[in-house]
Design a protein around this motif. Structure first.
Motif, PDB file in Angstrom:
ATOM      1  N   GLN A 186      40.139  43.687  50.840  1.00  0.00           N
ATOM      2  CA  GLN A 186      39.657  42.369  51.208  1.00  0.00           C
ATOM      3  C   GLN A 186      40.722  41.305  50.940  1.00  0.00           C
ATOM      4  OE1 GLN A 186      35.655  41.646  49.700  1.00  0.00           O
ATOM      5  NE2 GLN A 186      35.252  43.855  49.677  1.00  0.00           N
ATOM      6  N   THR A 187      40.500  40.128  51.479  1.00  0.00           N
ATOM      7  CA  THR A 187      41.441  39.024  51.329  1.00  0.00           C
ATOM      8  C   THR A 187      41.727  38.761  49.855  1.00  0.00           C
ATOM      9  OG1 THR A 187      40.589  38.035  53.359  1.00  0.00           O
ATOM     10  CG2 THR A 187      41.891  36.611  51.909  1.00  0.00           C
ATOM     11  N   GLY A 188      43.009  38.702  49.519  1.00  0.00           N
ATOM     12  CA  GLY A 188      43.416  38.433  48.148  1.00  0.00           C
ATOM     13  C   GLY A 188      43.452  39.653  47.248  1.00  0.00           C
ATOM     14  N   GLN A 189      43.062  40.813  47.778  1.00  0.00           N
ATOM     15  CA  GLN A 189      43.033  42.040  46.983  1.00  0.00           C
ATOM     16  C   GLN A 189      44.233  42.929  47.354  1.00  0.00           C
ATOM     17  OE1 GLN A 189      40.567  42.458  44.535  1.00  0.00           O
ATOM     18  NE2 GLN A 189      40.181  40.325  45.154  1.00  0.00           N
TER      19      GLN A 189
ATOM     20  N   PRO B  25      38.931  59.503  42.645  1.00  0.00           N
ATOM     21  CA  PRO B  25      39.614  58.375  43.286  1.00  0.00           C
ATOM     22  C   PRO B  25      40.452  57.588  42.286  1.00  0.00           C
ATOM     23  CG  PRO B  25      37.301  57.868  42.959  1.00  0.00           C
ATOM     24  CD  PRO B  25      37.466  59.316  42.612  1.00  0.00           C
ATOM     25  N   PRO B  26      41.486  56.897  42.765  1.00  0.00           N
ATOM     26  CA  PRO B  26      42.278  56.034  41.881  1.00  0.00           C
ATOM     27  C   PRO B  26      41.452  54.838  41.425  1.00  0.00           C
ATOM     28  CG  PRO B  26      42.958  55.746  44.161  1.00  0.00           C
ATOM     29  CD  PRO B  26      41.980  56.876  44.149  1.00  0.00           C
ATOM     30  N   SER B  27      41.858  54.248  40.308  1.00  0.00           N
ATOM     31  CA  SER B  27      41.072  53.155  39.715  1.00  0.00           C
ATOM     32  C   SER B  27      41.078  51.897  40.568  1.00  0.00           C
ATOM     33  CB  SER B  27      41.613  52.835  38.319  1.00  0.00           C
ATOM     34  OG  SER B  27      42.984  52.459  38.388  1.00  0.00           O
ATOM     35  N   ASP B  28      42.098  51.715  41.419  1.00  0.00           N
ATOM     36  CA  ASP B  28      42.166  50.492  42.222  1.00  0.00           C
ATOM     37  C   ASP B  28      41.610  50.669  43.633  1.00  0.00           C
ATOM     38  OD1 ASP B  28      44.233  52.140  43.058  1.00  0.00           O
ATOM     39  OD2 ASP B  28      45.602  50.481  43.501  1.00  0.00           O
ATOM     40  N   LEU B  29      40.896  51.786  43.879  1.00  0.00           N
ATOM     41  CA  LEU B  29      40.309  52.000  45.207  1.00  0.00           C
ATOM     42  C   LEU B  29      39.425  50.805  45.573  1.00  0.00           C
ATOM     43  CD1 LEU B  29      40.103  54.252  47.459  1.00  0.00           C
ATOM     44  CD2 LEU B  29      37.887  54.803  46.445  1.00  0.00           C
ATOM     45  N   PRO B  30      39.636  50.198  46.754  1.00  0.00           N
ATOM     46  CA  PRO B  30      38.853  49.007  47.112  1.00  0.00           C
ATOM     47  C   PRO B  30      37.351  49.289  47.157  1.00  0.00           C
ATOM     48  CG  PRO B  30      40.757  49.226  48.551  1.00  0.00           C
ATOM     49  CD  PRO B  30      40.672  50.504  47.760  1.00  0.00           C
TER      50      PRO B  30
ATOM     51  N   VAL C  90      41.675  44.700  55.663  1.00  0.00           N
ATOM     52  CA  VAL C  90      42.814  45.488  56.119  1.00  0.00           C
ATOM     53  C   VAL C  90      42.782  46.875  55.476  1.00  0.00           C
ATOM     54  CG1 VAL C  90      45.339  45.703  55.962  1.00  0.00           C
ATOM     55  CG2 VAL C  90      44.325  43.511  56.582  1.00  0.00           C
ATOM     56  N   THR C  91      43.176  47.891  56.242  1.00  0.00           N
ATOM     57  CA  THR C  91      43.557  49.196  55.693  1.00  0.00           C
ATOM     58  C   THR C  91      44.796  49.670  56.448  1.00  0.00           C
ATOM     59  OG1 THR C  91      42.351  50.639  57.239  1.00  0.00           O
ATOM     60  CG2 THR C  91      41.108  49.811  55.336  1.00  0.00           C
TER      61      THR C  91
END
Length: 581
Positions: free
Chosen positions: A117-120, A574-579, A90-91
């Protein structure tokens, strides 16, 4: 403190309270200027929903369909924590938000980010700068936006007013499309076979098909209004593949805004709104009780050679109460909408849109042009690549779409990351053509070779480059209107026409005084549109047709805007949580 304020009000100087009031004012002023941070939690989850007498499990945010309404003020910061609880990647995209120096939050999959991704989870963090009005958010991967969408309401700054009469009430009206089938299966099958995907079963208003469909009378949006009041309707076209006409029976509406930019008001009975566009209109209700209810209806404007969902969605406009002692009627009045291919109406409506171009809301059209570009947009063919070598396109080919004969190939990693870290080798090339590879009669008899090339190509722009871009429809498979959406920027629509663009004659007709400012524009079927924008936002920015089937076929490309010299002209890391992909 109160006595000091009273003294000030009575014009009796009080030094201590004056200093105190100044201190409070100076502390509050930056907060008023900077806005506040508004936080939302978006949990992407499956939800059972029943429409047209059939229950199916759909992808939603927080179990809501349509999704949650985001309300901010100009200048506010948004933090949206998106948690993926479904099997799909998803985005989310914040459609029309400029994302100034915040391209990491823009959302298109494999362009500015890898999917969640799933669960993220991922926190979209951005500031709404210099914008006010109606936009919307939606999924930006595959066809998930069919049910993943919702309004973004940007109110003016505290203390600022609308440049039109203050409405009694504001109501979002969001158009959608409904499939009984699983749309992920629908588009995947179409891409495998090379044919056109199956059509939707209904259109919706605020998620409900309305009374004109079988088994749908109860699934109807109702707007109850009072007599003699002004309502601001925030119209959003979140449909996947269809431009729409919209009208309210026996009521005129006044257009006051398009794509979150104020326009010179004009009154009409019907509007045209393409996928990706938003339009704010004022509805003045009748002063006397009308003794009837009225349908608000929408149906497609279609210009292409393919079949389409030729149905009508409707909602009900209902006056709250009849005067005591009066007879009430069950009469329902239906609006008269243009025929499905009424290009004359579409053209005339579009020409009425003009920027306010006022002192408070100027139309800052770039006067000097650094880059003149000419892009053809349309459908084409590619060789059959199915496993059994049997495809459903003409002469055993696959339907595809392109810009300047390049059908975009989605990469397997995010382009913005590859660009930012200088690791674009093998990910993309920077040779997107500024003109079509060969000239031909774009809107006349097509050439014999309808095959298009493919690649992941980008066009590079220096910071602050002013661009004039002509978008030319082609008739290779059939002339068709294409709503083109540009991420990261607004642009000015200078002019449009039918047939082939004439660079010697047509620029003299451009409106450089008060052209409409948009983020999505319809390229006329068998015609052209000219736009200008200033590349003042560093990053990687997607441009694509907002008919989702055309995007899936490759009618898309990317712009790379390089960093400028100053600190505020550069894209932050980029932010640290970028997928991660």
């Amino acid at each position: 403190m109160e006595s000091c304020i009273n003294n000030v009000l009575r014009s009796r100087p009080c030094l201590r309270c004056t200093l105190l009031l100044m201190s409070v004012f100076l502390l509050v002023l930056p907060q008023l200027a900077l806005g506040i941070t508004r936080k939302y939690k978006f949990e992407v989850k499956m939800q059972s929903v029943t429409r047209l007498c059939q229950t199916k499990s759909i992808v939603t945010v927080n179990g809501q369909f349509p999704g949650p309404r985001i309300i901010v003020r100009e200048g506010d910061r948004l933090e949206v924590n998106v948690i993926n609880r479904v099997k799909y990647n998803v985005t989310l995209h914040w459609h029309g938000v400029r994302q100034l120096r915040s391209g990491w939050a823009d959302g298109p999959a494999y362009v500015t980010q890898c999917p969640i991704q799933t669960g993220q989870s991922y926190v979209y963090n951005f500031t709404v700068t210099g914008q006010r009005g109606t936009l919307f958010w939606h999924a930006h991967i595959s066809w998930l936006r069919v049910t993943l969408y919702g309004p973004i309401i940007i109110l003016p700054k505290k203390g600022a007013s609308y440049p039109f009469p203050q409405p009694f009430k504001e109501v979002p009206i969001i158009f959608g499309e409904w499939w009984k089938a699983d749309t992920e299966v629908v588009i995947n099958q179409a891409l495998q076979t090379g044919g056109a995907p199956n059509l939707s079963d209904a259109f919706t208003i605020n998620g409900l098909p309305g009374p004109l469909y079988n088994c749908s009378t109860q699934d109807t949006f109702k707007l109850k209004v009072r007599q003699g009041k002004t309502y601001l309707l925030r119209l959003i076209n979140a449909a996947l593949n269809d431009e729409l006409f919209f009208s309210i029976a026996n009521h005129s509406i006044t257009v006051v805004e398009a794509d979150a930019v104020y326009v010179k008001p004009f009154t009409t009975d019907t509007i045209l709104i393409t996928p990706g566009q938003t339009t704010n209109v004022l509805l003045n209700t009748k002063n006397n009780y009308p003794n009837a209810t009225f349908l608000m209806a929408a149906r497609p404007y279609s210009t292409g050679p393919a079949t389409f969902d030729n149905t009508t969605t409707a909602a009900i406009l209902e006056y709250e109460s009849a005067p005591s002692g009066s007879n009430t009627s069950n009469k329902v009045v239906k609006p008269t909408l243009p025929v499905f291919n009424d290009t004359s109406f579409a053209t005339n409506f579009t020409k009425k849109l003009r920027s306010l171009a006022s002192a408070g809301f100027p139309a800052n059209v770039p006067v000097h042009v650094d880059r003149h570009l000419f892009f053809t947009v349309g459908l084409g063919l590619s060789p059959c690549s199915s496993q059994n070598n049997s495809c459903q396109g003409p002469n055993n080919t696959m339907l595809t779409a392109s810009i300047n004969n390049v059908s975009f190939v989605q990469p397997s990693t995010a382009l913005l990351q590859a660009h930012f870290f200088g690791s674009n080798g093998g990910v993309f090339t920077t040779d997107f053509p500024g003109n079509p590879p060969s000239k031909f009669n774009y809107t006349g008899t097509p050439p014999s070779n309808l095959l298009v090339s493919s690649g992941t190509k980008a066009m590079v722009l220096s910071y602050n480059t002013s661009v004039e871009l002509v978008l030319q429809d082609t008739s290779l498979i059939g002339a068709e209107s294409h709503p083109l959406h540009l991420h990261g920027f607004n642009f000015f629509v200078l002019g449009q026409g039918f047939g082939n663009y004439d660079p010697n004659q047509d620029p003299a007709k451009f409106n450089l005084v008060d052209p409409p400012e948009r983020n999505t524009v319809g390229v006329p079927a068998g015609g052209w549109v000219a736009i200008r924008f200033l590349a003042d936002n560093p990053g990687v920015w997607f441009m694509h047709c907002h008919l989702e089937v055309h995007t899936s076929w490759g009618l898309k490309m990317v712009w790379i805007v390089m960093d400028g010299i100053g600190k505020k002209q550069k894209l932050p890391p980029p932010p640290s949580d970028l997928p991660k992909c």
